[in-house]
Design an enzyme around this catalytic site. Structure first.
Site, mmCIF file in Angstrom:
data_model
loop_
_atom_site.group_PDB
_atom_site.id
_atom_site.type_symbol
_atom_site.label_atom_id
_atom_site.label_comp_id
_atom_site.label_asym_id
_atom_site.label_seq_id
_atom_site.Cartn_x
_atom_site.Cartn_y
_atom_site.Cartn_z
ATOM 1 N N CYS A 49 7.936 -40.889 -4.599
ATOM 2 C CA CYS A 49 7.956 -39.611 -3.634
ATOM 3 C C CYS A 49 9.281 -38.979 -3.890
ATOM 4 C CB CYS A 49 7.848 -40.368 -2.358
ATOM 5 S SG CYS A 49 8.265 -39.550 -1.108
ATOM 6 N N CYS A 99 7.353 -32.714 -6.010
ATOM 7 C CA CYS A 99 7.029 -33.266 -4.826
ATOM 8 C C CYS A 99 5.570 -33.615 -5.335
ATOM 9 C CB CYS A 99 6.652 -32.262 -3.382
ATOM 10 S SG CYS A 99 5.547 -33.158 -2.207
HETATM 11 N N1 DGL Z 1 5.272 -36.690 -1.833
HETATM 12 C C1 DGL Z 1 6.740 -36.550 -1.164
HETATM 13 C C2 DGL Z 1 7.499 -35.924 -2.351
HETATM 14 O O1 DGL Z 1 7.315 -36.343 -3.753
HETATM 15 C C3 DGL Z 1 6.758 -35.836 -0.146
HETATM 16 C C4 DGL Z 1 5.770 -35.678 1.017
HETATM 17 C C5 DGL Z 1 6.071 -35.561 2.461
HETATM 18 O O2 DGL Z 1 6.618 -34.572 2.595
HETATM 19 O O3 DGL Z 1 5.702 -36.618 3.152
HETATM 20 O O4 DGL Z 1 8.399 -35.469 -2.039
#
Ligand code: DGL
Length: 254
Positions: free
Chosen positions: A75, A185
């Site tokens: 993430c 993301c």
């Molecule tokens: N999957 C997350 C990232 O790579 C972000 C998702 C979220 O905003 O919860 O930034």
């Protein structure tokens, strides 16, 4: 002391980290993985940084308690908010974070115009500024926050008309203008077909998942911690919606 057979924990705010898990599985199919998505608290990307840090540390503590040799923070948002603290708290563990693949963009498209799609937290954190400064001479970077996209992916609508409607006005100014767009993301690769159509076929989409998987493998190998016995995959989610696990499995097959 970690052992080869311990889990590789993979953490995300929700289902997005599955795009990193699928790269890990391609590279190391015989490892034992424990994936945790915090969908009950997603999205992280529009929260205050302190909250993202607290959620990340709390989830990581629970994962580490189950005997993990490595933690992959799949993430970008959680990495931006908490990777330094995680490395301080767990100095004996392999802690891998993901960051927008700007280096790949700069290496492949020197002097080019590059977009970075990411959450508001990732784009405003100091970690991203540091990354940006490393490459400002190499390419021109356009920040493209995409609020709302994470929720659609969490609802299983990554390739829906709603996603098309959300992204069309956001990406219209960049159509046929950028050499590359970094998907900063881990949820966004699931919407890649729509993003590609809106940007035009000439824009390369770059995803940090493969590089993160390679880095994880390098670190495990360096520490003699690669497990090549029987693989295992456990997927867990904080949401009380039972469909999240099925969604993770479906996304893993894409
Ligand atoms: N999957 C997350 C990232 O790579 C972000 C998702 C979220 O905003 O919860 O930034």
């Amino acid at each position: 002391m970690s052992s080869k057979r311990d889990y590789i924990a993979v953490f995300d705010s929700g289902v997005g980290g599955i795009s990193v898990l699928r790269e890990l599985l391609k590279l190391m199919p015989n490892e034992r993985y424990l994936y945790f998505g915090d969908s009950a608290n997603a999205p992280y990307g529009t929260r205050p940084t302190g909250e993202v840090r607290a959620l990340t540390l709390s989830a990581s503590e629970k994962l580490m308690a189950r005997g993990c040799k490595a933690l992959v923070v799949a993430c970008n948002t959680a990495t931006a908010a908490a990777i330094h603290e995680l490395r301080e708290i767990y100095p004996d563990k392999i802690i891998i974070g993901i960051e927008p693949a700007l280096k790949v963009a700069a290496d492949h498209f020197p002097g080019g115009e590059v977009g970075v799609m990411a959450t508001p937290v990732t784009l405003r954190e100091e970690k991203f500024d540091v990354l940006l400064h490393r490459f400002t001479d190499a390419c021109t970077v356009h920040k493209i926050p995409a609020p709302g996209l994470v929720q659609l992916v969490e609802q299983g609508k990554a390739e829906s008309e709603e996603t098309q409607a959300l992204l069309a006005p956001l990406l219209a100014p960049y159509r046929d203008k950028l050499c590359a767009v970094v998907l900063g993301c881990t949820h966004y690769p699931f919407a890649a077909p729509i993003i590609q159509r809106l940007l035009g076929e000439k824009t390369a989409l770059l995803d940090g998942g493969p590089g993160t998987a390679r880095q994880t493998r390098r670190r495990l190998e360096a520490e003699g911690l690669l497990w090549e016995g029987e693989g295992e995959l456990v997927i867990e989610n904080s949401s009380d919606n039972n469909e999240m696990i099925a969604l993770c499995k479906k996304l893993l097959r894409t």
